[in-house]
Design a protein around this motif. Structure first.
Motif: not given
Length: 479
Positions: A446-472
């Motif tokens: 686990f050495e240096g794990i916090e310095r690794l690139p991040r792969f994450v998308t910020d979203i609002p709490a919206d079920a319709a939007l989540l379904k769209g992301i899953i579809d895509e």
């Protein structure tokens, strides 16, 4: 063994492999076996000898074969051996350490993500891959995490044929180490989504998608959260094993367990083990400041909060315990109609379930062994210091919650108390530094794990939007 929903009456149940690939039952309930298989003293003696001679995978096979009898024995044994191999968890798997005051620490954090969730997730990954191959199917996993479930699931599922993971987490609510473990994974089939809000908002999104039967079926959506029975039954194994290890060390025939819990998944597995006949006296529910469960076991009232407070044991920052329904189903004599009314319209309308005046509430300790307590940030710091000073062991803040509550209740509980470890302290280093004035030991992996690139998308709490992301994303992957 057949399975039924907590919101249905006994009838034609489903086999293990059918419910393995689902999350919620179609009626919104959670799956449980139609009955709990029963252990005898002879069985426990035989399993103790098996543990000593062949180790954790052999006992895991024995326990799981009671619940998954639709998997051929040779296949299930091979799955257990792969899931709990020495190169995954070390050897032995789930050792125990004696602490002061007749407490014992069950070490559950030796897996790939240094959290107890690995104990179930590694098995689940192999089970999913096995069953999907048998059916020539694919699976879309949708999950929510308050801390360790996400990384444990992603590390267990990545590279598994036919599996894509969408994992929701509350923005900024996990420790930097926890975030780094999840968000550093660069894999098109691992999709991290950080949701505006708290864990309960993430969990609500999962349930909203799961309750859309058409969407769920179209994308073959399943769950790895502890709403999945496969997660719970895998955890039953380490209660059996830690009991056998302490029994071998002390000669004690009965023990108690202190379990840090917010979602009631971990201690639900302990409840199942006790119902099977594992000689457990008390089941100690240990919460942090988000004390929804502690309040119920003290008062008989389960009251959902408007939101979870942010604490230094963040994996338990939960105000809606999704596995609690499984226990209430047993508590109320497996009355599916009553459970459906309580957790469906009743909970939606009032935000609470009140059982304080029922005869069942009076049976919580005598019949089911439950007692409870909660701890604060100051308690966690004091307990981490005390255990380090007296026993030379550094524990994480969630485990400290359990040690604190076990200590508070010690005078009313005889015999050994086994505390189930939550994670390695490195995952919550800021709290360890505050308690001890030094950084916790960090494994080389686990050495240096916090310095690794991040792969994450910020979203609002919206079920319709989540379904769209899953579809895509599934369309991009040819799913």
């Amino acid at each position: 063994m057949r399975y039924l929903s907590t919101r249905s009456e006994p009838g034609h149940g489903l086999p293990f492999c059918d419910i393995l690939l689902e999350g919620l039952a179609p009626d919104g309930g959670l799956y449980l076996p139609e009955h709990y298989p029963q252990l005898t003293e002879q069985t426990l003696t035989e399993w103790g000898a098996l543990l000593a001679s062949q180790g954790y995978p052999a006992v895991a096979f024995e326990v799981l074969s009671l619940f998954a009898d639709d998997i051929p024995a040779a296949d299930l044994r091979a799955i257990c051996e792969r899931a709990y191999a020495p190169e995954v968890f070390g050897d032995p798997v789930v050792p125990v350490t004696a602490l002061s005051n007749d407490l014992w620490l069950a070490h559950l954090s030796q897996g790939p993500t240094a959290a107890f969730k690995d104990m179930a997730m590694q098995l689940l990954g192999h089970l999913f891959e096995y069953e999907l191959a048998r059916r020539n199917q694919t699976l879309t996993i949708l999950g929510a995490t308050s801390g360790d479930t996400g990384s444990a699931a992603e590390y267990a599922m990545r590279g598994r044929h036919g599996i894509t993971v969408f994992m929701l987490s509350p923005q900024g609510r996990m420790s930097p180490f926890q975030q780094a473990q999840m968000f550093s994974l660069d894999d098109p089939r691992i999709v991290n989504l950080a949701v505006e809000g708290v864990f309960d908002d993430c969990q609500d999104l999962v349930k909203a998608v799961m309750n859309d039967a058409g969407f769920k079926a179209a994308h073959s959506i399943g769950a790895v959260n502890s709403i999945n029975w496969g997660r719970v039954v895998a955890q039953v194994v380490y209660y059996v094993v830690s009991y056998l290890r302490v029994r071998a060390s002390t000669g004690a025939r009965r023990v108690s367990f202190a379990v840090p819990t917010g979602n009631f998944g971990n201690i639900c597995a302990a409840h199942v083990a006790r119902e099977m006949g594992l000689p457990i006296d008390a089941l100690i529910v240990a919460t942090n400041e988000n004390n929804v469960l502690d309040e119920f076991f003290r008062t008989g009232i389960y009251r959902v909060r408007a939101g979870a407070a942010e604490t230094s044991s963040p994996s338990m920052d939960i105000s809606k315990a999704s596995n609690f329904e499984r226990f209430v189903f047993d508590l109320l004599g497996r009355d599916g109609a009553r459970v459906a009314a309580l957790f469906g319209p009743g909970l939606r309308e009032t935000g609470a379930i009140d059982l304080h005046a029922t005869p069942e509430f009076g049976a919580l300790r005598k019949r089911y062994g439950f007692v409870s307590g909660s701890s604060t940030h100051a308690d966690r710091l004091a307990t981490i210091r005390a255990v380090a000073a007296s026993d030379g062991v550094v524990i994480d803040p969630h485990t400290a919650d359990a040690v604190t509550v076990a200590g508070d209740l010690r005078s009313s509980i005889d015999g050994p108390i086994i505390v189930t470890e939550t994670a390695l302290p490195v995952k919550f280093s800021a709290t360890i530094v505050e308690a001890l004035g030094r950084e916790p030991e960090r494994p080389a992996a686990f050495e240096g794990i916090e310095r690794l690139p991040r792969f994450v998308t910020d979203i609002p709490a919206d079920a319709a939007l989540l379904k769209g992301i899953i579809d895509e994303r599934l369309a991009e992957l040819g799913r």
